[in-house]
Design a protein around this motif. Structure first.
Motif, PDB file in Angstrom:
ATOM      1  N   ILE A 149       0.613  -1.363   0.124  1.00  6.89           N
ATOM      2  CA  ILE A 149       0.060  -0.001  -0.019  1.00  6.89           C
ATOM      3  C   ILE A 149       0.947   1.289   0.001  1.00  6.89           C
ATOM      4  O   ILE A 149       0.230   2.249   0.072  1.00  6.89           O
ATOM      5  N   GLU A 150       2.232   1.059  -0.002  1.00  9.20           N
ATOM      6  CA  GLU A 150       3.045   2.338  -0.012  1.00  9.20           C
ATOM      7  C   GLU A 150       4.119   2.229  -0.885  1.00  9.20           C
ATOM      8  O   GLU A 150       4.686   1.337  -1.012  1.00  9.20           O
ATOM      9  N   VAL A 203      -0.329  -8.700  -9.870  1.00 10.37           N
ATOM     10  CA  VAL A 203      -1.061  -7.275  -9.298  1.00 10.37           C
ATOM     11  C   VAL A 203      -1.906  -8.133  -8.232  1.00 10.37           C
ATOM     12  O   VAL A 203      -2.638  -9.021  -8.588  1.00 10.37           O
ATOM     13  N   ALA A 204      -1.739  -7.708  -7.006  1.00 14.15           N
ATOM     14  CA  ALA A 204      -2.470  -8.159  -5.776  1.00 14.15           C
ATOM     15  C   ALA A 204      -3.483  -6.904  -5.139  1.00 14.15           C
ATOM     16  O   ALA A 204      -4.500  -7.102  -5.149  1.00 14.15           O
ATOM     17  N   THR A 205      -2.393  -6.360  -4.153  1.00 11.48           N
ATOM     18  CA  THR A 205      -3.168  -5.566  -3.376  1.00 11.48           C
ATOM     19  C   THR A 205      -3.907  -4.379  -3.830  1.00 11.48           C
ATOM     20  O   THR A 205      -5.293  -4.176  -3.408  1.00 11.48           O
ATOM     21  N   ALA A 206      -3.570  -3.902  -4.996  1.00  9.97           N
ATOM     22  CA  ALA A 206      -4.628  -3.004  -5.641  1.00  9.97           C
ATOM     23  C   ALA A 206      -5.827  -3.666  -6.176  1.00  9.97           C
ATOM     24  O   ALA A 206      -6.957  -2.846  -5.773  1.00  9.97           O
ATOM     25  N   ILE A 264      -9.521  -1.961  -4.620  1.00  6.88           N
ATOM     26  CA  ILE A 264     -10.440  -1.420  -5.569  1.00  6.88           C
ATOM     27  C   ILE A 264     -11.877  -2.118  -5.371  1.00  6.88           C
ATOM     28  O   ILE A 264     -12.833  -1.646  -5.502  1.00  6.88           O
ATOM     29  N   GLY A 265     -11.735  -3.414  -5.324  1.00  5.79           N
ATOM     30  CA  GLY A 265     -12.986  -4.297  -4.819  1.00  5.79           C
ATOM     31  C   GLY A 265     -13.815  -3.974  -3.633  1.00  5.79           C
ATOM     32  O   GLY A 265     -15.001  -3.958  -3.591  1.00  5.79           O
ATOM     33  N   TRP A 266     -13.071  -3.265  -2.678  1.00 11.28           N
ATOM     34  CA  TRP A 266     -13.779  -2.877  -1.409  1.00 11.28           C
ATOM     35  C   TRP A 266     -14.044  -1.407  -1.489  1.00 11.28           C
ATOM     36  O   TRP A 266     -15.094  -1.044  -0.713  1.00 11.28           O
ATOM     37  N   GLY A 267     -13.501  -0.662  -2.578  1.00 12.79           N
ATOM     38  CA  GLY A 267     -14.089   0.768  -2.645  1.00 12.79           C
ATOM     39  C   GLY A 267     -13.131   1.683  -2.079  1.00 12.79           C
ATOM     40  O   GLY A 267     -13.487   2.706  -1.648  1.00 12.79           O
ATOM     41  N   VAL A 268     -12.134   1.129  -1.823  1.00 14.02           N
ATOM     42  CA  VAL A 268     -10.877   1.921  -1.456  1.00 14.02           C
ATOM     43  C   VAL A 268     -10.154   2.934  -2.475  1.00 14.02           C
ATOM     44  O   VAL A 268      -9.944   2.189  -3.456  1.00 14.02           O
ATOM     45  N   ARG A 269     -10.097   4.195  -2.321  1.00 14.54           N
ATOM     46  CA  ARG A 269      -9.431   4.934  -3.404  1.00 14.54           C
ATOM     47  C   ARG A 269      -7.896   4.515  -3.674  1.00 14.54           C
ATOM     48  O   ARG A 269      -7.288   4.354  -2.756  1.00 14.54           O
ATOM     49  N   GLY A 299      -1.068   2.319  -7.774  1.00 17.16           N
ATOM     50  CA  GLY A 299      -1.701   1.023  -7.243  1.00 17.16           C
ATOM     51  C   GLY A 299      -1.569   0.992  -5.853  1.00 17.16           C
ATOM     52  O   GLY A 299      -1.912   0.104  -5.025  1.00 17.16           O
ATOM     53  N   ASN A 300      -1.405   2.264  -5.102  1.00 19.25           N
ATOM     54  CA  ASN A 300      -1.402   2.180  -3.718  1.00 19.25           C
ATOM     55  C   ASN A 300      -2.834   2.877  -3.188  1.00 19.25           C
ATOM     56  O   ASN A 300      -3.275   3.822  -3.546  1.00 19.25           O
ATOM     57  N   ALA A 301      -3.154   2.257  -2.115  1.00 30.29           N
ATOM     58  CA  ALA A 301      -4.517   2.751  -1.342  1.00 30.29           C
ATOM     59  C   ALA A 301      -4.188   4.402  -0.858  1.00 30.29           C
ATOM     60  O   ALA A 301      -2.791   4.272   0.010  1.00 30.29           O
TER      61      ALA A 301
END
Length: 422
Positions: free
Chosen positions: A216-217, A269-272, A276-281, A286-288
């Motif tokens: 995420i970073e 590609v994993a975390t992104a 995205i599926g959860w609705g996190v910007r 590709g970082n939340a």
């Protein structure tokens, strides 16, 4: 692509384990070799290896590939079975189910990512367990002995090779994801591929530590394109493409450069996708995104129902889960996500679909590789494409004793302990 072409590819392109597991299926699940060679034939193209931590990610990625007419890979890492509902033993079943439900006709490989062996004692376990993965319909595997020294990494790959079907996609590794520490070198990559070649093994991909992080970073310089290109160039004669791990932390421009300037054909590609599926910007790297109070920036009305997201946050706080470890919410909460209304479920998978479609068409140059994959299957008339390169190394020069002696002459910095999920 005509229906006739698809039917012909379906008839000959599915490996025997896929046919056995899904005898009446209309899903074109193929060897990872097919996907790799479709990208090579198009040129300057790589496809997504979508990490299917939950069923909404798998569905979104498959729908995106169908829209883009792109051949893709769905994968899950061995370690993720401890915190994800998708495991190495059910990922093929999930892919097959969704392909049939959604009418997916593009070729899909099912990849067991990061099958790790951290010490030599793990090799015997791997030899016994790997066949069970292929028994469930997996069509490709990454052998990750990169935690060990160069000689043991090579010897472990050789030792477990008899457990991997010759037709299957095969990835090897020389580096965990560590950022700018312990960077891989052309020397150690060539050592591994030379030794494998001497033993009649031709990995379709090699994964490196080429400066990337994930999660995420963003940190450091990201993927070092020139280093990656130089390593891939040293391996050309062995027919091994690149597998790019840890794409998070690298923007679209850097990923386009990887596709254009290196021999990479597979990008994990994993975390992104999860976020995205959860609705996190999520930003272009590709970082939340995070809010001022250090929480994930969940967009109201997107992805999960807001109330359910709040439950997840409360659960995470109560269990000391933060940052990248939000991945551990997949297992306890997927049942709840599937219990939402249809509109919300579709919103989740569609968010993933749109993101993956953008990657496939605008960044990875993978559009229309499905047609190339059909042609490759039909030209071969088989699920088994064989190796990309002939044996050119002398087996007598790559005995266990000589492997250990050659490895002792390699001066490499393995760096600090890294990660291997993404």
């Amino acid at each position: 692509m005509s229906q006739d072409t698809f039917k012909k590819a379906l008839a000959v392109g599915r490996p025997p384990n896929v046919v056995q597991n899904f005898p009446h299926s209309q899903a074109l699940i193929v060897s990872g070799k097919v996907i790799d060679r479709a990208m090579i034939q198009k040129g300057q193209a790589m496809t997504i290896a979508a990490n299917g931590r939950n069923i909404f990610v798998i569905e979104g990625a498959l729908k995106a590939a169908q829209r883009a007419n792109a051949a893709i890979i769905i994968e899950i890492a061995r370690s993720e079975a401890t915190y994800c509902p998708t495991t190495l033993w059910n990922v093929a079943r999930r892919v097959d189910y969704l392909c049939n439900k959604l009418g997916i006709t593009i070729p899909v490989a099912v990849h067991a990512d990061h099958y790790f062996m951290k010490k030599w004692e793990d090799v015997a376990v791997a030899k016994a367990e790997i066949p069970s993965l292929f028994d469930t319909g997996v069509t490709s595997i990454a052998i990750d002995a990169s935690h060990m020294t160069d000689d043991l990494n090579l010897l472990a790959n050789i030792e477990v090779s008899s457990s991997i079907p010759s037709w299957a996609g095969y990835e090897t590794e020389i580096g965990e994801i560590k950022g700018d520490f312990g960077l891989s070198t052309p020397i150690e990559a060539k050592f591994l591929c030379q030794g494998l070649n001497a033993h009649g093994l031709c990995p379709d991909w090699i994964a490196l530590n080429n400066g990337t992080t994930h999660g995420i970073e963003a940190s450091g310089e990201g993927i070092q394109v020139d280093l990656t290109a130089s390593i891939h160039e040293a391996l050309t004669v062995y027919g091994t493409s690149g597998a790019q791990h840890g794409t998070s932390g690298n923007d679209s421009a850097r990923l386009k450069e990887i596709a254009a300037k290196t021999h990479t054909t597979k990008a994990n590609v994993a975390t992104a996708l999860q976020m995205i599926g959860w609705g996190v910007r999520v930003n272009d790297f590709g970082n939340a995104s995070m809010t001022d109070d250090g929480k994930f920036d969940k967009v109201s009305g997107e992805g999960l129902q807001d109330a359910l997201w709040n439950e997840m946050v409360d659960y995470a706080d109560a269990n000391g889960i933060s940052g990248g470890n939000y991945k551990k919410l997949n297992l306890p909460f997927e049942r709840r996500w599937q219990g939402q209304d249809m509109a919300t479920r579709e919103r989740m998978s569609t968010a993933v679909e749109n993101f993956v479609y953008h990657l496939l068409t605008d960044v990875f140059n993978a559009a229309d590789t499905a047609d190339i994959a059909y042609d490759i299957i039909l030209e071969a008339g088989s699920h088994d494409l064989g190796p990309k390169a002939e044996r050119i190394e002398d087996p007598a020069e790559w005995t266990e004793e000589k492997i250990k002696a050659k490895a002792a002459e390699i001066d490499t910095d393995k760096g600090p302990k890294g990660d291997f999920d993404d």
